[in-house]
Enzyme design. Structure first.
Site, PDB file in Angstrom:
ATOM      1  N   ASP A  68       0.816  -1.204   0.000  1.00 18.97           N
ATOM      2  CA  ASP A  68       0.000   0.000   0.000  1.00 18.97           C
ATOM      3  C   ASP A  68       0.857   1.266   0.000  1.00 18.97           C
ATOM      4  O   ASP A  68       0.516   2.258  -0.646  1.00 18.97           O
ATOM      5  CB  ASP A  68      -0.919   0.017   1.224  1.00 18.97           C
ATOM      6  CG  ASP A  68      -2.090  -0.935   1.080  1.00 18.97           C
ATOM      7  OD1 ASP A  68      -2.255  -1.520  -0.003  1.00 18.97           O
ATOM      8  OD2 ASP A  68      -2.846  -1.102   2.054  1.00 18.97           O
ATOM      9  N   TYR A 179      -5.080   3.539   9.449  1.00 17.45           N
ATOM     10  CA  TYR A 179      -4.836   4.063  10.802  1.00 17.45           C
ATOM     11  C   TYR A 179      -6.139   4.332  11.536  1.00 17.45           C
ATOM     12  O   TYR A 179      -6.292   4.037  12.729  1.00 17.45           O
ATOM     13  CB  TYR A 179      -3.998   5.337  10.671  1.00 17.45           C
ATOM     14  CG  TYR A 179      -3.434   5.894  11.962  1.00 17.45           C
ATOM     15  CD1 TYR A 179      -3.673   5.288  13.194  1.00 17.45           C
ATOM     16  CD2 TYR A 179      -2.637   7.032  11.936  1.00 17.45           C
ATOM     17  CE1 TYR A 179      -3.140   5.803  14.360  1.00 17.45           C
ATOM     18  CE2 TYR A 179      -2.095   7.566  13.099  1.00 17.45           C
ATOM     19  CZ  TYR A 179      -2.350   6.943  14.309  1.00 17.45           C
ATOM     20  OH  TYR A 179      -1.821   7.469  15.460  1.00 17.45           O
TER      21      TYR A 179
END
Length: 275
Positions: A68, A179
């Site tokens: 990613d 996150y």
């Protein structure tokens, strides 16, 4: 073949990744014109092209080999991102759908034509100047480890919350599985135009995650005149901010684009990645 020019970019620190790049070059160089990113080309000892110039060269899609982070770095280099096809040679990989054993066959199919999905991004302004565009998230954290910060978050000039926390994450739907999810935020379907606001370890129990419309203008300002903070964009770049600085977030006019290679629904894909 329908596609005439493609870009190729990769992480450069793993032998198996570079071997995949060489395999792609040997398999398709005679079929399409391939522009290799500067960093990857330097390691391979060949001529390279900066990712930010590939659109001007007529490149129609970029193949990203890595995880990613590799995808996010390549998208960040383009003002108006080209469609990206991710080959998964990282870890979890929410943005890279193609496994290494399927790479050559998938690329072969894509070169005959492809469709892509558009996903919103967020422009980040510091004191009125645009500094970066985020695909995943913007995190504002204390500049000193293990110290909480105090800050105000306004949405369209309306106070959302006064927070005392380790920080706050503003995530796009794409970044809601990164996150923000780890910090306790909800998973958002990419078809939903929204921004997730997730306090990180808030002091007040009343400071909870919010989901707000994507066309909102978000303003963040530190409340404690003695503390500094850091703004991190997609975990790639960071900027130190002081109490008199103003951070604003706005939906970008240039979305990220991802080549569609599977009909698997979003919910099944998330369950597969997290299982």
């Amino acid at each position: 073949m329908a596609i005439k020019k493609i870009g190729l970019a990769s992480r450069c620190d793993r032998p198996e990744v570079l071997e995949m790049v060489r395999n792609i070059l040997s398999s398709f160089s005679s079929k399409v014109q391939i522009f290799v990113s500067t960093a990857t080309a330097e390691v391979l000892g060949i001529e390279g092209t900066p990712v930010e110039r590939m659109r001007d060269e007529g490149v129609e899609l970029i193949i990203s080999v890595g995880g990613d982070g590799t995808v996010l770095r390549n998208i960040a280099k383009m003002k108006d991102p080209l469609p990206v096809l991710g080959i998964n040679m990282g870890t979890l990989g929410f943005l890279v759908d193609v496994e290494p054993e399927d790479a050559i066959e998938t690329i072969e199919e894509v070169l005959y034509g492809f469709s892509y999905l558009e996903r919103m991004r967020v422009d980040v302004f510091l004191n009125g100047e645009m500094i970066e565009t985020a695909t995943n998230e913007i995190a504002i954290m204390s500049a000193k480890p293990a110290k909480i910060i105090q800050f105000e978050v306004h949405v369209n000039d309306c106070l959302l919350d006064k927070m005392r926390a380790d920080g706050v994450v503003f995530a796009t739907p794409t970044g809601s599985t990164a996150y923000a999810m780890s910090a306790g935020g909800p998973i958002i379907n990419p078809r939903v135009n929204a921004i997730v606001v997730v306090p990180v370890a808030p002091f007040k129990l009343s400071s909870r995650p919010w989901v707000i419309p994507s066309d909102s203008e978000i303003t963040v300002k530190l409340s404690d005149i003695k503390k500094e903070a850091v703004v991190a964009i997609d975990g790639q770049k960071s900027y130190r901010i002081r109490p008199d600085d103003i951070v604003k977030l706005k939906k970008s006019k240039y979305p990220a684009r991802f080549v569609r290679i599977s009909d698997m629904c979003f919910y099944e894909r998330v369950q597969r990645k997290l299982s």
